[in-house]
Design a protein around this motif. Structure first.
Motif, PDB file in Angstrom:
ATOM      1  N   SER A  33       0.799   4.652  -2.676  1.00  0.00           N
ATOM      2  CA  SER A  33      -0.364   4.141  -3.395  1.00  0.00           C
ATOM      3  C   SER A  33      -1.409   3.514  -2.489  1.00  0.00           C
ATOM      4  O   SER A  33      -2.604   3.540  -2.789  1.00  0.00           O
ATOM      5  CB  SER A  33       0.082   3.123  -4.448  1.00  0.00           C
ATOM      6  OG  SER A  33       0.724   2.022  -3.841  1.00  0.00           O
ATOM      7  N   ASP A  34      -0.990   2.962  -1.351  1.00  0.00           N
ATOM      8  CA  ASP A  34      -1.943   2.288  -0.464  1.00  0.00           C
ATOM      9  C   ASP A  34      -2.160   3.062   0.836  1.00  0.00           C
ATOM     10  O   ASP A  34      -2.518   2.476   1.847  1.00  0.00           O
ATOM     11  CB  ASP A  34      -1.482   0.866  -0.165  1.00  0.00           C
ATOM     12  CG  ASP A  34      -0.103   0.813   0.499  1.00  0.00           C
ATOM     13  OD1 ASP A  34       0.557   1.880   0.553  1.00  0.00           O
ATOM     14  OD2 ASP A  34       0.297  -0.274   0.943  1.00  0.00           O
ATOM     15  N   PHE A  35      -1.966   4.384   0.797  1.00  0.00           N
ATOM     16  CA  PHE A  35      -2.067   5.180   2.024  1.00  0.00           C
ATOM     17  C   PHE A  35      -3.449   5.110   2.651  1.00  0.00           C
ATOM     18  O   PHE A  35      -3.616   5.304   3.858  1.00  0.00           O
ATOM     19  CB  PHE A  35      -1.690   6.644   1.744  1.00  0.00           C
ATOM     20  CG  PHE A  35      -2.810   7.488   1.162  1.00  0.00           C
ATOM     21  CD1 PHE A  35      -3.472   8.415   1.947  1.00  0.00           C
ATOM     22  CD2 PHE A  35      -3.181   7.355  -0.175  1.00  0.00           C
ATOM     23  CE1 PHE A  35      -4.492   9.202   1.414  1.00  0.00           C
ATOM     24  CE2 PHE A  35      -4.188   8.139  -0.722  1.00  0.00           C
ATOM     25  CZ  PHE A  35      -4.850   9.065   0.081  1.00  0.00           C
ATOM     26  N   ASP A  36      -4.478   4.844   1.832  1.00  0.00           N
ATOM     27  CA  ASP A  36      -5.855   4.812   2.332  1.00  0.00           C
ATOM     28  C   ASP A  36      -6.464   3.410   2.276  1.00  0.00           C
ATOM     29  O   ASP A  36      -7.687   3.259   2.312  1.00  0.00           O
ATOM     30  CB  ASP A  36      -6.723   5.786   1.527  1.00  0.00           C
ATOM     31  CG  ASP A  36      -6.733   5.484   0.031  1.00  0.00           C
ATOM     32  OD1 ASP A  36      -5.917   4.642  -0.427  1.00  0.00           O
ATOM     33  OD2 ASP A  36      -7.549   6.088  -0.687  1.00  0.00           O
ATOM     34  N   VAL A  37      -5.603   2.392   2.202  1.00  0.00           N
ATOM     35  CA  VAL A  37      -6.063   1.002   2.135  1.00  0.00           C
ATOM     36  C   VAL A  37      -5.915   0.352   3.505  1.00  0.00           C
ATOM     37  O   VAL A  37      -4.844   0.410   4.122  1.00  0.00           O
ATOM     38  CB  VAL A  37      -5.255   0.211   1.084  1.00  0.00           C
ATOM     39  CG1 VAL A  37      -5.671  -1.266   1.081  1.00  0.00           C
ATOM     40  CG2 VAL A  37      -5.452   0.827  -0.300  1.00  0.00           C
ATOM     41  N   TYR A  38      -6.972  -0.254   3.993  1.00  0.00           N
ATOM     42  CA  TYR A  38      -6.961  -0.900   5.300  1.00  0.00           C
ATOM     43  C   TYR A  38      -5.935  -2.030   5.335  1.00  0.00           C
ATOM     44  O   TYR A  38      -5.886  -2.874   4.440  1.00  0.00           O
ATOM     45  CB  TYR A  38      -8.346  -1.467   5.614  1.00  0.00           C
ATOM     46  CG  TYR A  38      -8.416  -2.211   6.937  1.00  0.00           C
ATOM     47  CD1 TYR A  38      -8.588  -1.514   8.131  1.00  0.00           C
ATOM     48  CD2 TYR A  38      -8.303  -3.596   6.984  1.00  0.00           C
ATOM     49  CE1 TYR A  38      -8.650  -2.183   9.345  1.00  0.00           C
ATOM     50  CE2 TYR A  38      -8.364  -4.277   8.203  1.00  0.00           C
ATOM     51  CZ  TYR A  38      -8.531  -3.567   9.378  1.00  0.00           C
ATOM     52  OH  TYR A  38      -8.594  -4.243  10.570  1.00  0.00           O
ATOM     53  N   GLN A  39      -5.105  -2.016   6.356  1.00  0.00           N
ATOM     54  CA  GLN A  39      -4.105  -3.063   6.552  1.00  0.00           C
ATOM     55  C   GLN A  39      -4.448  -3.827   7.829  1.00  0.00           C
ATOM     56  O   GLN A  39      -4.510  -3.243   8.917  1.00  0.00           O
ATOM     57  CB  GLN A  39      -2.704  -2.461   6.656  1.00  0.00           C
ATOM     58  CG  GLN A  39      -2.259  -1.713   5.399  1.00  0.00           C
ATOM     59  CD  GLN A  39      -0.842  -1.192   5.529  1.00  0.00           C
ATOM     60  OE1 GLN A  39       0.048  -1.898   5.983  1.00  0.00           O
ATOM     61  NE2 GLN A  39      -0.637   0.063   5.130  1.00  0.00           N
ATOM     62  N   LYS A  40      -4.645  -5.106   7.674  1.00  0.00           N
ATOM     63  CA  LYS A  40      -5.093  -5.939   8.787  1.00  0.00           C
ATOM     64  C   LYS A  40      -4.025  -6.103   9.861  1.00  0.00           C
ATOM     65  O   LYS A  40      -4.322  -6.052  11.068  1.00  0.00           O
ATOM     66  CB  LYS A  40      -5.522  -7.308   8.262  1.00  0.00           C
ATOM     67  CG  LYS A  40      -6.019  -8.259   9.340  1.00  0.00           C
ATOM     68  CD  LYS A  40      -6.435  -9.596   8.739  1.00  0.00           C
ATOM     69  CE  LYS A  40      -6.905 -10.562   9.822  1.00  0.00           C
ATOM     70  NZ  LYS A  40      -7.307 -11.883   9.238  1.00  0.00           N
ATOM     71  N   ASP A  41      -2.783  -6.283   9.458  1.00  0.00           N
ATOM     72  CA  ASP A  41      -1.735  -6.698  10.380  1.00  0.00           C
ATOM     73  C   ASP A  41      -0.916  -5.544  10.951  1.00  0.00           C
ATOM     74  O   ASP A  41       0.310  -5.641  11.079  1.00  0.00           O
ATOM     75  CB  ASP A  41      -0.816  -7.714   9.691  1.00  0.00           C
ATOM     76  CG  ASP A  41      -1.560  -8.974   9.275  1.00  0.00           C
ATOM     77  OD1 ASP A  41      -2.457  -9.400  10.019  1.00  0.00           O
ATOM     78  OD2 ASP A  41      -1.249  -9.510   8.193  1.00  0.00           O
ATOM     79  N   ILE A  42      -1.596  -4.456  11.272  1.00  0.00           N
ATOM     80  CA  ILE A  42      -0.954  -3.337  11.967  1.00  0.00           C
ATOM     81  C   ILE A  42      -1.853  -2.935  13.128  1.00  0.00           C
ATOM     82  O   ILE A  42      -3.041  -3.263  13.153  1.00  0.00           O
ATOM     83  CB  ILE A  42      -0.728  -2.124  11.031  1.00  0.00           C
ATOM     84  CG1 ILE A  42      -2.060  -1.566  10.535  1.00  0.00           C
ATOM     85  CG2 ILE A  42       0.191  -2.481   9.868  1.00  0.00           C
ATOM     86  CD1 ILE A  42      -1.935  -0.243   9.796  1.00  0.00           C
ATOM     87  N   PRO A  43      -1.335  -2.222  14.118  1.00  0.00           N
ATOM     88  CA  PRO A  43      -2.192  -1.742  15.216  1.00  0.00           C
ATOM     89  C   PRO A  43      -3.224  -0.745  14.694  1.00  0.00           C
ATOM     90  O   PRO A  43      -2.949   0.028  13.772  1.00  0.00           O
ATOM     91  CB  PRO A  43      -1.196  -1.070  16.164  1.00  0.00           C
ATOM     92  CG  PRO A  43       0.126  -1.673  15.831  1.00  0.00           C
ATOM     93  CD  PRO A  43       0.096  -1.927  14.356  1.00  0.00           C
ATOM     94  N   HIS A  44      -4.387  -0.773  15.313  1.00  0.00           N
ATOM     95  CA  HIS A  44      -5.474   0.113  14.880  1.00  0.00           C
ATOM     96  C   HIS A  44      -5.974   0.968  16.037  1.00  0.00           C
ATOM     97  O   HIS A  44      -6.005   0.527  17.189  1.00  0.00           O
ATOM     98  CB  HIS A  44      -6.631  -0.702  14.307  1.00  0.00           C
ATOM     99  CG  HIS A  44      -6.264  -1.486  13.093  1.00  0.00           C
ATOM    100  ND1 HIS A  44      -6.118  -0.902  11.858  1.00  0.00           N
ATOM    101  CD2 HIS A  44      -5.979  -2.801  12.922  1.00  0.00           C
ATOM    102  CE1 HIS A  44      -5.773  -1.829  10.974  1.00  0.00           C
ATOM    103  NE2 HIS A  44      -5.665  -2.992  11.604  1.00  0.00           N
TER     104      HIS A  44
END
Length: 278
Positions: A29-40
């Protein structure tokens, strides 16, 4: 969000697949939601000289989390539609978010992703009459720009693996047609091809695949997808049908309720990149 969940929940059950290919899971469900606390990863806007067009051109280049010039990476060339430019994927689909989330879940092999302008002409903006003859023809001209100018530039300036099995091409709509045309037409350059909601510029199947046995030998991954409510679905279906007739293994994703939009294209990209460079 509920509509997204419903759509993605039924993808896995309503997908048509061919030649006993294994299916990947539908997007979470959140595959396209920005996650702050992961490497980018990073996206750079890069200029390269095009001898084909006779001018400097712009492309976007995504490099994955942990990118290092001391390592070598496969490359995906990701193309836009007739109404877009090199920023269409970034603005409409945020592929960098999808990629970063997949890397965090350890579901994607590290790769460089190049998002060029597929309209190979000096005024390559998506302005005025985007269906004008010269603008449409410029999408075909991009094949030479890609092969002669862009790929050599990327492989000179980035730690790209210079091997056909480590190059892929995919795109949406007009870019989907380009990807099928250029991928099938240059088996010495690409080993993986993806067409998402491919447009009428897609060549006829027998022209795409003049030698089925050679195509079987050369292409490691063929991925075709479309929404079942998309008026252009016939172009994807005729390609799929011919690949089935000639016993060429491929993925064929038909997304129930899917329109000609980024809901379909993001889900397609999510699945396609997980299959790449295995």
């Amino acid at each position: 969000m509920k509509n997204y969940l419903l759509l993605f929940a039924v993808i896995i059950f309503s997908t048509v697949f061919s030649m006993a290919q294994n299916l990947t899971e539908p997007p979470v469900s959140d595959f396209d939601v920005y996650q702050k606390d992961i490497p980018h990863g990073s996206i750079d806007t890069v200029q390269y000289f095009s001898s084909t067009v006779g001018t400097e051109r712009t492309t976007l280049v995504y490099t994955p989390p942990g990118y290092s010039t001391s390592e070598k990476y496969p490359v995906l060339y990701l193309l836009h539609g007739i109404g877009g430019d090199e920023f269409e994927w970034l603005n409409g689909g945020h592929p960098e978010v999808i990629f970063d989330n997949l890397y965090a879940a350890k579901k994607m092999k590290p790769m460089i992703v190049v998002m060029p302008n597929g309209r190979a002409m000096k005024d390559d903006r998506a302005t005025g009459n985007i269906m004008a003859r010269d603008k449409v023809e410029a999408f075909a001209t991009f094949e030479n720009d890609l092969l002669t100018d862009l790929i050599p530039f990327i492989e000179k300036n980035y730690p790209a693996i210079k091997d056909r099995e480590q190059r892929a091409i995919a795109g949406l709509s007009m870019g989907g047609g380009q990807s099928l045309n250029f991928g099938f037409g240059n088996l010495d350059v690409f080993a993986s091809v993806g067409g998402f909601s491919s447009a009428p510029n897609t060549k006829q199947p027998k022209e795409l695949v003049p030698d089925p046995e050679l195509t079987k030998k050369k292409l490691k991954l063929i991925f075709i997808s479309c929404g079942d409510k998309d008026g252009l679905i016939g172009f994807s279906k005729r390609t799929h049908d011919y690949l089935d007739e000639t016993n060429i293994a491929h993925y064929y994703y038909i997304i129930p309720g899917g329109q000609h939009d980024f809901v379909v294209w993001k889900a397609s990209l999510y699945n396609f990149v997980q299959l790449l460079f295995k």
